[in-house]
Scaffold this active site. Sequence first.
Site, PDB file in Angstrom:
ATOM      1  N   HIS A 175      -1.184  -9.961   0.476  1.00 26.29           N
ATOM      2  CA  HIS A 175      -2.300 -10.371   1.321  1.00 26.29           C
ATOM      3  C   HIS A 175      -3.531 -10.586   0.452  1.00 26.29           C
ATOM      4  CE1 HIS A 175      -0.127  -8.388   4.955  1.00 26.29           C
ATOM      5  NE2 HIS A 175       0.180  -9.674   4.836  1.00 26.29           N
ATOM      6  N   HIS A 310      -0.539  -2.397  -0.583  1.00 25.69           N
ATOM      7  CA  HIS A 310      -1.461  -3.054   0.346  1.00 25.69           C
ATOM      8  C   HIS A 310      -2.719  -2.203   0.499  1.00 25.69           C
ATOM      9  CE1 HIS A 310       1.150  -6.251   2.189  1.00 25.69           C
ATOM     10  NE2 HIS A 310       2.082  -5.504   1.628  1.00 25.69           N
ATOM     11  N   GLU A 383      -0.195   1.727   1.797  1.00 24.80           N
ATOM     12  CA  GLU A 383      -1.509   1.249   2.219  1.00 24.80           C
ATOM     13  C   GLU A 383      -2.531   2.128   1.504  1.00 24.80           C
ATOM     14  OE1 GLU A 383      -2.283  -1.314   3.975  1.00 24.80           O
ATOM     15  OE2 GLU A 383      -0.503  -1.837   5.153  1.00 24.80           O
TER      16      GLU A 383
END
Length: 435
Positions: A175, A310, A383
């Site tokens: 991303h 992420h 994350e």
Amino acid sequence: MRRFPRGGRTALAATVLTLSLALAAGTQAATAAPDGTAPAADSVQQYEVSDVVSAGDRTTLARTGTAIDEVRAETVVITADAAHAERLTDLGYHLTALTGPVERGDVRVAAPEDYHTYDETLAAVAEAEAAYPDLVSSQVIGQSHEGRDIVAVKISANVTVDEDEPEVLFTHNQHAREHLTVEMALYTLTELTSQYGTDTEITTLLDSREVWIVPSVNPDGKVYDQESGSFRSWRKNRQPNEGSSAVGTDLNRNWAYEWGCCGGSSGSPGSDTYRGSGPESGTETAVVADFVRGRTVDGEQQITAHIDFHTYGELVLWPYGYTYDETGPGLTADDAAAFQALGGELADTNGYTPQQSSDLYVTDGSINDWAWADQGIFSYTFEMYPSSGAGGGFYPPGDVIERETSRNREAVVTLLSYADCVYRAAGLESEYCAS
């Protein structure tokens, strides 16, 4: 190689504004103005969505094509343009707009220059390769849609030889706006090389493992989000979509396992979770998938363990994401026990929360599900920092980069230590691990 990030930035706080429903049609654009005022109606920003409590609630919201940034106790935070925010309001959701970061006294916001650019990242890789030629070797595994090199970096003793050793893969920056993950790649590269021959554990692991790092899976998106002078809050790649003016595919909904199966992605090209026109239709997805498939030697996948980095949320996640069930096709009770045991052990090292991916909400076409179901790789998502938008959200300040990348040192070492047989984490070595 530069080990420490540039710039000094401290954490920032989000303040809340009441959302006006008189919103004009929106397009994907930049973040808040420097003075902290709410962005114009043609920009994207974060909203808090109330009364979204359970995994089922969050999945229902995600099925509208909404990308969920942060999960709170009874609410979630999303990024949306004005048109999507108005659509959610029409569906009955209550949204509260969150302002962008502001400068107050000695509190400064993150800036694009706090993070390595794409070119600087490749330069850092080249510098490491020159400094440690016996440990580091890089290769271009393909090009992005716009023609930028996607690079895989190998770290191992006797690096020029493809030895019969367990391999571990670290991927970053699927991303675009998640720049801290690129810093994580460079930290891992620096730590493993600088500590080889000095740290006994790292030396032993690199003598018996092969490590692969892909610092940026999505270089086009990274450049677009970072290098205009201000962050754009861009998530997807930069590949045009035929028949639509909307640009980009969510690479982490584009993998070829249960692609589009279960409402865990969007079929709308304008959505931040657009899954693409088909499995691996994203140029970059196909490049990395081909690389992983290419690590199969004599019918056996050499990569045994994987982390896809992420931001944000401070979580350790594992398959499956497409179903709430703990087991499923190709994922037995023993497999699930090994995922959970190692996931918990990884989380013990960094203070993250360990859980099955679908405990957040259902996703389909993710790299973790594909890596396990298609390739037999124990695949996790991390994350990273922060746990909430109060720490900077997707753009944490530059002065936390060293702390938050080094925070994952022991997790990286732990994953490497189990790469020979992950089932050992669950006490299943007699059933699955060779003597």
